[in-house]
Design a protein around this motif. Structure first.
Motif, PDB file in Angstrom:
ATOM      1  N   VAL A   8      37.431  42.102  37.297  1.00  0.00           N
ATOM      2  CA  VAL A   8      36.481  42.939  38.024  1.00  0.00           C
ATOM      3  C   VAL A   8      35.550  42.065  38.858  1.00  0.00           C
ATOM      4  CG1 VAL A   8      34.574  44.562  37.794  1.00  0.00           C
ATOM      5  CG2 VAL A   8      36.594  44.804  36.332  1.00  0.00           C
ATOM      6  N   LEU A   9      35.051  40.985  38.241  1.00  0.00           N
ATOM      7  CA  LEU A   9      34.177  40.067  38.958  1.00  0.00           C
ATOM      8  C   LEU A   9      34.917  39.417  40.121  1.00  0.00           C
ATOM      9  CD1 LEU A   9      31.545  38.515  39.265  1.00  0.00           C
ATOM     10  CD2 LEU A   9      32.374  36.893  37.542  1.00  0.00           C
ATOM     11  N   GLY A  21      29.668  32.672  43.445  1.00  0.00           N
ATOM     12  CA  GLY A  21      30.553  32.155  42.408  1.00  0.00           C
ATOM     13  C   GLY A  21      30.024  30.881  41.776  1.00  0.00           C
ATOM     14  N   LEU A  22      29.466  29.984  42.599  1.00  0.00           N
ATOM     15  CA  LEU A  22      28.908  28.751  42.063  1.00  0.00           C
ATOM     16  C   LEU A  22      27.719  29.030  41.139  1.00  0.00           C
ATOM     17  CD1 LEU A  22      28.968  26.309  45.118  1.00  0.00           C
ATOM     18  CD2 LEU A  22      30.255  26.082  43.005  1.00  0.00           C
ATOM     19  N   LYS A  23      26.887  30.003  41.512  1.00  0.00           N
ATOM     20  CA  LYS A  23      25.736  30.336  40.676  1.00  0.00           C
ATOM     21  C   LYS A  23      26.171  30.939  39.343  1.00  0.00           C
ATOM     22  CE  LYS A  23      22.494  31.005  44.505  1.00  0.00           C
ATOM     23  NZ  LYS A  23      21.673  31.982  45.265  1.00  0.00           N
ATOM     24  N   LEU A  24      27.244  31.731  39.377  1.00  0.00           N
ATOM     25  CA  LEU A  24      27.718  32.368  38.154  1.00  0.00           C
ATOM     26  C   LEU A  24      28.463  31.405  37.237  1.00  0.00           C
ATOM     27  CD1 LEU A  24      29.065  35.752  39.584  1.00  0.00           C
ATOM     28  CD2 LEU A  24      26.978  35.414  38.243  1.00  0.00           C
ATOM     29  N   LEU A  25      28.998  30.351  37.818  1.00  0.00           N
ATOM     30  CA  LEU A  25      29.910  29.490  37.072  1.00  0.00           C
ATOM     31  C   LEU A  25      29.260  28.887  35.833  1.00  0.00           C
ATOM     32  CD1 LEU A  25      32.787  28.434  37.134  1.00  0.00           C
ATOM     33  CD2 LEU A  25      31.988  26.506  38.494  1.00  0.00           C
ATOM     34  N   THR A  45      26.099  21.304  42.033  1.00  0.00           N
ATOM     35  CA  THR A  45      25.276  22.301  41.351  1.00  0.00           C
ATOM     36  C   THR A  45      25.971  22.913  40.138  1.00  0.00           C
ATOM     37  OG1 THR A  45      26.102  24.077  42.786  1.00  0.00           O
ATOM     38  CG2 THR A  45      24.100  22.923  43.495  1.00  0.00           C
ATOM     39  N   ALA A  46      27.265  22.664  39.965  1.00  0.00           N
ATOM     40  CA  ALA A  46      28.012  23.361  38.910  1.00  0.00           C
ATOM     41  C   ALA A  46      28.973  22.439  38.175  1.00  0.00           C
ATOM     42  CB  ALA A  46      28.769  24.550  39.503  1.00  0.00           C
ATOM     43  N   VAL A  47      28.608  21.179  38.019  1.00  0.00           N
ATOM     44  CA  VAL A  47      29.512  20.223  37.383  1.00  0.00           C
ATOM     45  C   VAL A  47      29.863  20.655  35.970  1.00  0.00           C
ATOM     46  CG1 VAL A  47      29.762  17.835  36.591  1.00  0.00           C
ATOM     47  CG2 VAL A  47      28.711  18.307  38.815  1.00  0.00           C
ATOM     48  N   ARG A  48      28.877  21.057  35.190  1.00  0.00           N
ATOM     49  CA  ARG A  48      29.162  21.491  33.816  1.00  0.00           C
ATOM     50  C   ARG A  48      30.011  22.755  33.800  1.00  0.00           C
ATOM     51  NH1 ARG A  48      27.042  18.336  30.217  1.00  0.00           N
ATOM     52  NH2 ARG A  48      25.137  17.176  30.633  1.00  0.00           N
ATOM     53  N   GLY A  49      29.776  23.636  34.740  1.00  0.00           N
ATOM     54  CA  GLY A  49      30.588  24.846  34.812  1.00  0.00           C
ATOM     55  C   GLY A  49      32.043  24.545  35.074  1.00  0.00           C
TER      56      GLY A  49
END
Length: 347
Positions: free
Chosen positions: A2-3, A19-23, A61-65
């Protein structure tokens, strides 16, 4: 799912940002890789060969994600010495019927100071980290910009990639001419040697080339890279070619094309370079990876490891774990004991 559908309802660049913010909010589920997939690359011991290509997380901004999605290693950037906004929007386009992307982003990024501060705040790296560096659009000379990137970011990286192959910075691809490339690489690698003393470790340096080079041009670059001490050659960046098979309306947009249409030409170039250079230089296969068969095709053509970008956009966050699972199954089906045994078997 859905996302995923909701993100595709947005324009491509806005969806990418969301997507990057949600990751980083997603649960961390590292890939459960079989020991037979273990990969050695430039001193890095990886649980499997699949990494994130530069361009997805330009500003780290999303390395851990991304580590939580199961990637064995992550490459951020391209980062330039000074922040720059990149090209005017719209500049990122999904070609959905072709499972492809065209971008003319133009090295939009926060610059080395901000990205460096962000990586220092990250603390320990969750997976091996590469930082892709390039030159500012308005710079008169390339070498000072690459040296600035090396100086500012080397202590935060497990390897540095020199991007001389994006089609979206005027004049950048001209750096792939062997004489100009030699003049760039020699002082960069000399600086690498100086930094190694301060870092108390050797810093691998990779070079990323375009898929639009002729075989002779790519081989000349590979030989130069090997002789000067580059640690891996990445094949390839996006293409300016537009295959006749493209059917999406956005196919007319200018910029670099990635995704499924890049699989065949980038793998063909990879194979020819492996045939010409032998085992003397590790290669990293990039372009068009959507399924485990694509990963294995790159390995068989001569890649030690691979990276992906567009496949993650179309296949969603579970892609890496599926690739790792299915790659192990493929090795079993083909009676391949370890992935390393397959490197270059079809070259």
């Amino acid at each position: 799912m859905v996302l995923h559908r909701a993100l595709f309802a947005l324009d491509a660049e806005r969806a990418h940002g969301v997507g990057l913010k949600l990751l980083n909010l997603l649960p961390s589920r590292p890939a459960n890789a079989s020991p037979r997939l273990e990969t050695a690359l430039a001193g890095m011991n990886l649980p499997h060969p699949i990494g994130l290509a530069a361009g997805f997380d330009k500003n780290a901004t999303a390395v851990r994600g991304f580590a939580g999605l199961g990637f064995a290693y992550v490459e951020v950037g391209t980062v330039t010495p000074r922040p720059q906004v990149g090209n005017p929007r719209p500049r990122l386009f999904r070609l959905e019927t072709d499972a492809a992307i065209i971008n003319r982003l133009g090295f939009n990024n926060d610059g080395v100071a901000t990205v460096g501060k962000r990586l220092r705040a990250l603390g320990s790296r969750p997976v091996p980290l590469g930082i892709n560096i390039g030159m500012n659009k308005d710079s008169r000379e390339a070498l000072p910009d690459y040296l600035t990137g090396m100086n500012a970011l080397s202590s935060l990286a497990d390897y540095i990639t020199l991007n001389v192959s994006s089609p979206n910075t005027p004049g950048l691809r001209a750096l792939q001419q062997v004489d100009r490339l030699r003049d760039l690489l020699r002082p960069v690698l000399e600086r690498r040697a100086e930094l190694a003393r301060d870092l108390a470790r050797r810093l691998p340096v990779f070079l990323k080339i375009a898929p639009d080079l002729s075989i002779d041009e790519a081989l000349a670059i590979a030989e130069l890279a090997r002789d000067l001490g580059i640690d891996a050659l990445m094949i390839s960046n996006t293409t300016i070619d537009r295959p006749a098979t493209l059917s999406s309306p956005a196919r007319v947009e200018t910029g670099g094309l990635s995704g499924k249409p890049l699989m065949q030409p980038s793998t063909a170039l990879l194979r020819e370079v492996r045939r010409g250079i032998g085992k003397s230089l590790p290669l990293i296969g990039i372009g068009g990876i959507f399924k485990a068969e694509d990963v294995l095709a790159k390995i068989l053509a001569g890649a030690t490891a691979v990276q992906l970008y567009s496949g993650l956009v179309y296949e969603g966050p579970g892609l890496v774990r599926r690739l790792v699972r299915d790659l192990d199954r493929l090795l079993d089906e083909r009676s391949i004991g370890r992935l390393a045994e397959a490197i270059g078997a079809d070259a």
